[in-house]
Design a protein around this motif. Structure first.
Motif, short mmCIF file in Angstrom:
data_model
loop_
_atom_site.label_atom_id
_atom_site.label_comp_id
_atom_site.label_asym_id
_atom_site.label_seq_id
_atom_site.Cartn_x
_atom_site.Cartn_y
_atom_site.Cartn_z
N SER A 68 -13.75 5.63 -0.90
CA SER A 68 -14.19 4.44 -1.65
C SER A 68 -13.51 3.17 -1.15
O SER A 68 -14.02 2.06 -1.35
N ASP A 69 -12.35 3.31 -0.48
CA ASP A 69 -11.63 2.13 0.02
C ASP A 69 -12.40 1.39 1.11
O ASP A 69 -12.18 0.20 1.33
N PHE A 70 -13.30 2.08 1.82
CA PHE A 70 -14.05 1.41 2.88
C PHE A 70 -14.86 0.23 2.35
O PHE A 70 -15.09 -0.74 3.05
N ASP A 71 -15.28 0.31 1.10
CA ASP A 71 -16.10 -0.75 0.51
C ASP A 71 -15.32 -2.05 0.31
O ASP A 71 -15.93 -3.10 0.11
N LEU A 72 -14.00 -1.98 0.36
CA LEU A 72 -13.17 -3.15 0.07
C LEU A 72 -12.99 -4.08 1.26
O LEU A 72 -12.47 -5.18 1.11
N TYR A 73 -13.41 -3.64 2.46
CA TYR A 73 -13.08 -4.37 3.68
C TYR A 73 -14.31 -4.65 4.53
O TYR A 73 -15.26 -3.87 4.54
N GLU A 74 -14.25 -5.79 5.25
CA GLU A 74 -15.37 -6.16 6.13
C GLU A 74 -15.26 -5.52 7.51
O GLU A 74 -16.25 -5.33 8.20
N LYS A 75 -14.01 -5.23 7.92
CA LYS A 75 -13.78 -4.65 9.24
C LYS A 75 -12.74 -3.54 9.11
O LYS A 75 -11.90 -3.57 8.21
N ILE A 76 -12.80 -2.59 10.06
CA ILE A 76 -11.97 -1.39 9.95
C ILE A 76 -11.22 -1.19 11.27
O ILE A 76 -11.80 -1.33 12.35
N ILE A 77 -9.92 -0.84 11.17
CA ILE A 77 -9.14 -0.45 12.35
C ILE A 77 -8.70 1.00 12.19
O ILE A 77 -8.20 1.40 11.12
N ILE A 78 -8.90 1.79 13.26
CA ILE A 78 -8.39 3.16 13.31
C ILE A 78 -7.22 3.17 14.30
O ILE A 78 -7.43 3.10 15.51
N PRO A 79 -5.98 3.21 13.80
CA PRO A 79 -4.83 3.26 14.71
C PRO A 79 -4.56 4.70 15.13
O PRO A 79 -5.28 5.62 14.73
N GLY A 80 -3.52 4.90 15.92
CA GLY A 80 -3.15 6.28 16.26
C GLY A 80 -2.14 6.32 17.39
O GLY A 80 -2.22 5.53 18.33
N VAL A 81 -1.19 7.20 17.26
CA VAL A 81 -0.24 7.49 18.34
C VAL A 81 -0.08 9.00 18.40
O VAL A 81 -0.37 9.71 17.44
N GLY A 82 0.34 9.49 19.57
CA GLY A 82 0.62 10.91 19.67
C GLY A 82 -0.53 11.71 20.23
O GLY A 82 -1.21 11.30 21.16
N HIS A 83 -0.80 12.85 19.63
CA HIS A 83 -1.68 13.89 20.15
C HIS A 83 -3.08 13.76 19.54
O HIS A 83 -3.23 13.79 18.31
N ALA A 84 -4.11 13.63 20.38
CA ALA A 84 -5.47 13.42 19.88
C ALA A 84 -5.94 14.59 19.03
O ALA A 84 -6.58 14.40 17.98
N GLY A 85 -5.66 15.82 19.46
CA GLY A 85 -6.09 16.98 18.70
C GLY A 85 -5.46 17.03 17.32
O GLY A 85 -6.13 17.28 16.32
N ALA A 86 -4.15 16.76 17.27
CA ALA A 86 -3.45 16.75 15.98
C ALA A 86 -3.95 15.60 15.10
O ALA A 86 -4.10 15.76 13.89
N ALA A 87 -4.21 14.44 15.72
CA ALA A 87 -4.72 13.30 14.96
C ALA A 87 -6.09 13.61 14.38
O ALA A 87 -6.38 13.27 13.23
N MET A 88 -6.95 14.28 15.17
CA MET A 88 -8.27 14.64 14.67
C MET A 88 -8.16 15.61 13.50
O MET A 88 -8.91 15.51 12.52
#
Length: 196
Positions: free
Chosen positions: A33-53
């Protein structure tokens, strides 16, 4: 107002510090539901792609991210997450942009990880690279890269091989480097995204 996807795999402090310096308002996305509060979205990330997924899947936010029509910016591992597949952990990812995340091979005769400042070359007139000249330096830290595909490439970088330092498809944008750690050029990119 920018919403930062908070799924436990991001270096959020550096990013929020950069947004605060630029007087860009932001908040955290912890549930769908938080997506509705914002006009733009950032997906950050560090480390391992598999673990992040895996963390992103456990968060329950994957369907909402894939359905977004608002501008989205993936940073570093956040960029890799929106590709189809990563050799890191042999992982299927969000498959929003149909390119693969591959490991730098030792035969490139460069140290892995690729760490430090390197030049990028914008392509295809992507709006997130507005006012950023070819050859501008950005700060990278990564062992995996996005395969070059001219259809989706927004910027290239060379580190033994040419790879996509930025990609774009529709409302999804992503960069391999860390704009929040890249000085004035990185701030320009974040401003460009905020002004989309």
């Amino acid at each position: 107002m920018i919403g930062i996807v908070n799924y436990g795999a991001g270096n959020i402090f550096s990013l929020t510090s950069a947004l605060e310096r630029l007087n860009i308002q932001y908040g955290m996305i912890n549930q769908e539901s938080d997506f509705d509060l914002y006009e733009k979205i950032i997906i950050p990330g560090v480390g391992h792609a598999g673990a992040a997924m895996q963390k992103l899947t456990e968060s329950g936010l994957v369907p909402a991210i894939k359905a977004l029509k608002k501008p989205v910016l993936g940073i570093c591992v956040g960029m890799q997450l929106i590709t189809s597949y990563s050799e890191e952990g042999d992982s299927d990812l969000l498959d929003i942009i149909p390119v693969k995340t591959l490991r730098f091979k030792e035969e490139i005769s460069h140290k892995v990880p690729h760490m430090g400042w390197n030049q990028i070359y914008p392509e295809n007139d992507s709006p997130i690279f507005s006012k950023i000249a070819p050859g501008t330096y950005f700060y990278f830290v990564h062992s995996y890269f996005i395969e070059f595909n001219p259809k989706f490439t927004a910027a290239t970088c060379n580190y033994g091989i040419k790879f996509s330092a930025g990609i774009q498809k529709d409302n999804f944008y992503a960069v391999q480097f860390h704009p929040e750690k890249s000085g004035e050029a990185g701030e320009q990119l974040l401003k460009n995204f905020a002004n989309l």
